[in-house]
Write an enzyme that holds these catalytic residues in place. Structure first.
Site, mmCIF file in Angstrom:
data_model
loop_
_atom_site.group_PDB
_atom_site.id
_atom_site.type_symbol
_atom_site.label_atom_id
_atom_site.label_comp_id
_atom_site.label_asym_id
_atom_site.label_seq_id
_atom_site.Cartn_x
_atom_site.Cartn_y
_atom_site.Cartn_z
ATOM 1 C CB ALA A 58 -0.920 0.004 1.214
ATOM 2 C CD GLU A 59 4.258 1.888 4.422
ATOM 3 O OE1 GLU A 59 4.555 2.670 5.324
ATOM 4 O OE2 GLU A 59 4.700 0.730 4.338
ATOM 5 C CE1 TYR A 60 7.428 0.216 -5.764
ATOM 6 C CE2 TYR A 60 5.241 -0.236 -6.645
ATOM 7 C CZ TYR A 60 6.596 -0.030 -6.843
ATOM 8 O OH TYR A 60 7.115 -0.070 -8.103
ATOM 9 C CD GLU A 138 25.748 -16.812 -17.357
ATOM 10 O OE1 GLU A 138 26.198 -15.689 -17.129
ATOM 11 O OE2 GLU A 138 25.195 -17.122 -18.419
ATOM 12 C CE LYS A 140 20.228 -25.209 -18.705
ATOM 13 N NZ LYS A 140 18.772 -25.207 -18.574
ATOM 14 C CB CYS A 432 -16.634 -49.227 -0.689
ATOM 15 S SG CYS A 432 -15.675 -50.490 -1.536
HETATM 16 S S1 IVH Z 1 22.774 -19.306 -22.539
HETATM 17 C C1 IVH Z 1 22.962 -20.026 -26.993
HETATM 18 N N1 IVH Z 1 22.698 -18.981 -19.945
HETATM 19 O O1 IVH Z 1 18.650 -22.794 -20.636
HETATM 20 C C2 IVH Z 1 22.552 -20.557 -25.696
HETATM 21 N N2 IVH Z 1 20.905 -20.135 -20.959
HETATM 22 O O2 IVH Z 1 18.955 -25.319 -21.983
HETATM 23 C C3 IVH Z 1 21.778 -19.567 -24.939
HETATM 24 N N3 IVH Z 1 19.150 -20.821 -19.403
HETATM 25 O O3 IVH Z 1 17.092 -21.807 -23.590
HETATM 26 C C4 IVH Z 1 21.546 -19.958 -23.594
HETATM 27 N N4 IVH Z 1 20.064 -19.993 -17.599
HETATM 28 O O4 IVH Z 1 16.412 -20.604 -21.466
HETATM 29 C C5 IVH Z 1 22.081 -19.492 -21.018
HETATM 30 N N5 IVH Z 1 22.761 -18.575 -17.663
HETATM 31 C C6 IVH Z 1 22.137 -19.081 -18.728
HETATM 32 C C7 IVH Z 1 20.895 -19.738 -18.631
HETATM 33 C C8 IVH Z 1 20.314 -20.261 -19.773
HETATM 34 C C9 IVH Z 1 19.026 -20.649 -18.092
HETATM 35 C C10 IVH Z 1 18.164 -21.542 -20.248
HETATM 36 C C11 IVH Z 1 17.802 -20.840 -21.521
HETATM 37 C C12 IVH Z 1 18.084 -21.814 -22.609
HETATM 38 C C13 IVH Z 1 18.113 -23.101 -21.889
HETATM 39 C C14 IVH Z 1 18.985 -24.097 -22.613
#
Ligand code: IVH
Length: 690
Positions: A58-60, A138, A140, A432
């Site tokens: 609400a404040e936001y 990074e 996934k 049953c």
């Molecule tokens: S790079 C050319 N980086 O994983 C490849 N994909 O299994 C581009 N995903 O369709 C993907 N985290 O939706 C990349 N750090 C990340 C990701 C990532 C999740 C997903 C993405 C992709 C799928 C492939």
């Protein structure tokens, strides 16, 4: 947790008439706009990036409303990237397809260190072995891929991955994502920047949405990814706003005038321009450090505010990425190194018996709820008494629960036996009271009573389910009340439902009742194959139902079938034939079907490509394992629509076995017989490309 946004309606009504504001006024207003913008951005960051909001919804909303009011009084202060401009996405009539400038690929993936090292070896060889390699690693993210297009720094479009070449325009929904900037925070934006990333839902938002659904009597969503995926494709942004999505950028499509030379640098740059990134990227010079980073991320996996199913390792340098290039579906320069299936311990609180559609009694363990592999697990089926004995599961036992991807959770081991009594199957049906029958051959214990209320409820659930008659609005809670009140005692009662009685049920009302009746009406003309499947005749699954309906295209035709004719169809085995004949001979079942017909049910004959036409003509197909993109029904319908034939088992008559995840014995047999094997993706390419 869903934040409602301040309404901007009435803006023009508040527009000042002629009088120009004094310059003092204007300066004060400008300062206020700056201050409010700063505050709102800060709260967006606290809410989304840090998951630590300091103020209430609400404040936001009050801050946004005040900003809108000042902008209304001083339109010259309204900048296109004002937080108020996020509000106002309009519903669309349907999603529009958009072609990606560059295809959105997928990733090669692995669960093993050895394969990561093999990947490194192969790319080193590909490059000639002289280039020092640096890697970005990074998380996934387990969400839905999205491309956001910025032109001259302005967000102009957002498109889903779709089939990689063509996706859906979902701009109307993406502008509701608070963490996605409408305008990049840079004075010199690139002419074109296609940012790719994952749309996700945080655990906190996921729980909030499900809590709300639960109190409205609706089925909860299975996991944050499914919810994010469904939400992203909605037509009305007002609905999307109630299910707060988030976005994490991890890559790029086409760009023009974007100077970065490496992945790490590019991600840092767009982060400084206000795009949300994972904050967990590391750029490292040797593979040992990369593997160590993988371990570190895995260790913190459960503490992250969203689902992560592994890491992605990328060659950092863009020039090297270009030299490595892409294979048909994935780039050579990246690999997904996934985390193993999650295992969590819990305690068995009790063991319940479920009575299935065929009367089968299945024990299930009710465990202390645990979050594993993207969902909260509370019920784990134990399949049969042999499995319980093998594992040694009993009440009070500490157990290891595993769930990978979309796979059903299972108990993999008992880690402490506990001191409960060993489990024994009941001698009578718990619903049953009929004495059970032990079907040694199938390792199944059954309630033989066809009128058992539990059996009927399951039959009804199946009858109206998505692959069957697909009656919208008939969820499990409504089915429960329909059975309890006796409004539905046999399947044909579904077609005799009346609005008044429906509206009087708990959580219903006029509107929902009408919705259900519309659903029932639509269900009357589903295909004959679906109708057959919906009846829940033993051994008649989706594939067999489709096969039968192909040969006997109406109920009349099927009723005239003889045992001999059934045996003639190679794809229909003896168990299927016996079960079908049994059903046809069952007077009560037939009377119920007759009543459905009298109440307006009129299944339609299957639409099949004319003989000899279609890309699959002349070939027979069978699917096995868990498919990722298609339901079994869709897969079967695709085969028929493209002129192919379906078989129900692997034999030398089978041309192609299409395998999903965990294919099992059919794959083994197909390999032994030399039958062609295809992945789901290859199958889709075949039908879509043709
Ligand atoms: S790079 C050319 N980086 O994983 C490849 N994909 O299994 C581009 N995903 O369709 C993907 N985290 O939706 C990349 N750090 C990340 C990701 C990532 C999740 C997903 C993405 C992709 C799928 C492939």
């Amino acid at each position: 947790m869903a934040k409602s946004k301040a309404s901007r309606s009435g803006r023009s009504a508040q527009q000042p008439e002629a009088e120009a504001p004094s310059s003092d006024d204007l300066e004060r207003a400008r300062a206020r706009v700056d201050e409010l913008t700063r505050q709102i951005r800060r709260h967006d960051d606290l809410y989304y990036a840090k998951d630590a909001p300091e103020i209430s919804d609400a404040e936001y909303d009050a801050l946004v409303r005040e900003l809108a009011a000042v902008e209304t009084a001083h339109p010259e202060l309204l900048s296109p990237d004002s937080p108020t401009q996020r509000v106002g996405g309009r519903p669309v009539e349907g999603l529009v397809s958009v072609e990606h400038r560059q295809p959105m690929l997928s990733l090669a993936n692995t669960y093993s260190r050895e394969e990561v090292l093999e990947w490194l070896e192969s790319i080193t060889a590909y490059l000639g072995g002289d280039d020092p390699l640096r890697f970005s690693i990074e998380p996934k993210l387990d969400g839905v891929a999205l491309e956001i297009v910025y032109e001259q720094g302005e967000l102009v479009r957002a498109v889903t991955r779709g089939d990689g070449k063509v996706g859906d325009d979902v701009t109307h929904n993406v502008v509701t994502i608070r963490s996605v900037p409408r305008r990049l925070k840079t004075k010199k934006p690139p002419a074109l920047l296609e940012v790719r990333g994952e749309v996700i839902m945080t655990h906190a938002s996921f729980r909030a949405v499900n809590a709300e659904r639960d109190s409205a009597g609706e089925e909860p969503f299975v996991n944050p990814r499914n919810l994010a995926s469904g939400t992203l494709k909605m037509l009305d942004p007002q609905q999307v706003r109630k299910r707060p999505l988030d976005f994490v950028a991890y890559g790029f499509g086409a760009t023009e005038g974007f100077a970065a030379t490496s992945h790490g640098e590019a991600i840092a740059t767009i982060a400084s321009w206000g795009l949300p990134t994972s904050g967990e990227l590391a750029t490292l010079g040797d593979i040992e450090s990369v593997l160590a980073h993988y371990d570190a991320l895995q260790a913190k996996r459960n503490g992250l505010p969203f689902d992560v199913d592994g890491t992605v390792i990328k060659v950092d340098d863009f020039a090297l990425q270009r030299r490595l290039g892409v294979r048909s579906k994935s780039p050579r320069w990246a690999i997904a190194f996934k985390f193993p299936a999650q295992q969590v311990t819990s305690v068995v609180e009790r063991i319940e018996i479920q009575v299935g559609r065929t009367g089968a009694l299945t024990p299930k363990a009710v465990i202390r709820p645990v979050y594993v592999g993207g969902v909260t697990v509370e019920n784990v089926t134990l399949h049969n008494k042999d499995e319980i004995e093998r594992l040694g599961v009993k009440v009070g036992a500490r157990v290891l629960v595993e769930r990978a991807g979309d796979v059903i959770p299972k108990i993999v081991a008992v880690t402490e036996a506990g001191d409960g009594e060993p489990f024994a199957m009941p001698e009578r049906c718990p619903v049953c009271g009929t004495p059970v029958v032990d079907d040694e051959e199938e390792v199944v214990v059954r309630c033989p009573n066809p009128l058992c209320p539990a059996v009927f409820k399951r039959r009804l659930e199946h009858f109206v389910s998505r692959g069957a008659l697909d009656i919208e609005g008939m969820g499990s809670k409504l089915i429960e009340s329909l059975c309890e009140t006796g409004l539905v005692r046999r399947l044909s009662d579904v077609f005799a439902l009346e609005k008044e009685a429906l509206a009087a049920l708990p959580r219903m009302g006029e509107l929902s009742a009408q919705n259900v009746l519309d659903g029932v009406e639509a269900a009357k003309t589903r295909s004959f194959a679906r109708f057959l499947y919906a009846l829940g005749i033993r051994h008649v699954g989706e594939t067999v139902a489709a096969l039968v309906a192909d040969r006997w295209t109406s109920l009349d035709a099927l009723r005239a079938v003889t045992a001999d004719a059934l045996q003639d169809v190679a794809a229909i085995g003896p168990a299927v034939a016996e079960s079908l004949l049994g059903w046809l001979a069952d007077e009560r079942e037939q009377a119920d079907v007759d009543r459905m017909l009298a109440l307006g049910l009129a299944p339609t004959a299957p639409v099949v490509a004319r003989a000899g036409e279609g890309v699959l003509a002349g070939r027979s197909f069978l699917f096995t394992g868990a498919l990722a993109e298609l339901s079994r029904r869709e897969a079967n319908e695709l085969v028929k629509a493209h002129g192919g034939k379906l078989l129900s088992g692997v034999s030398s008559n089978l041309d192609v076995l299409v395998v999903g995840d965990k294919p099992g014995s059919k794959l083994k047999k197909a390999n032994e017989l030399g039958v062609q094997v295809m992945t789901e993706a290859e199958f889709l390419e075949l039908v879509r490309g043709g």
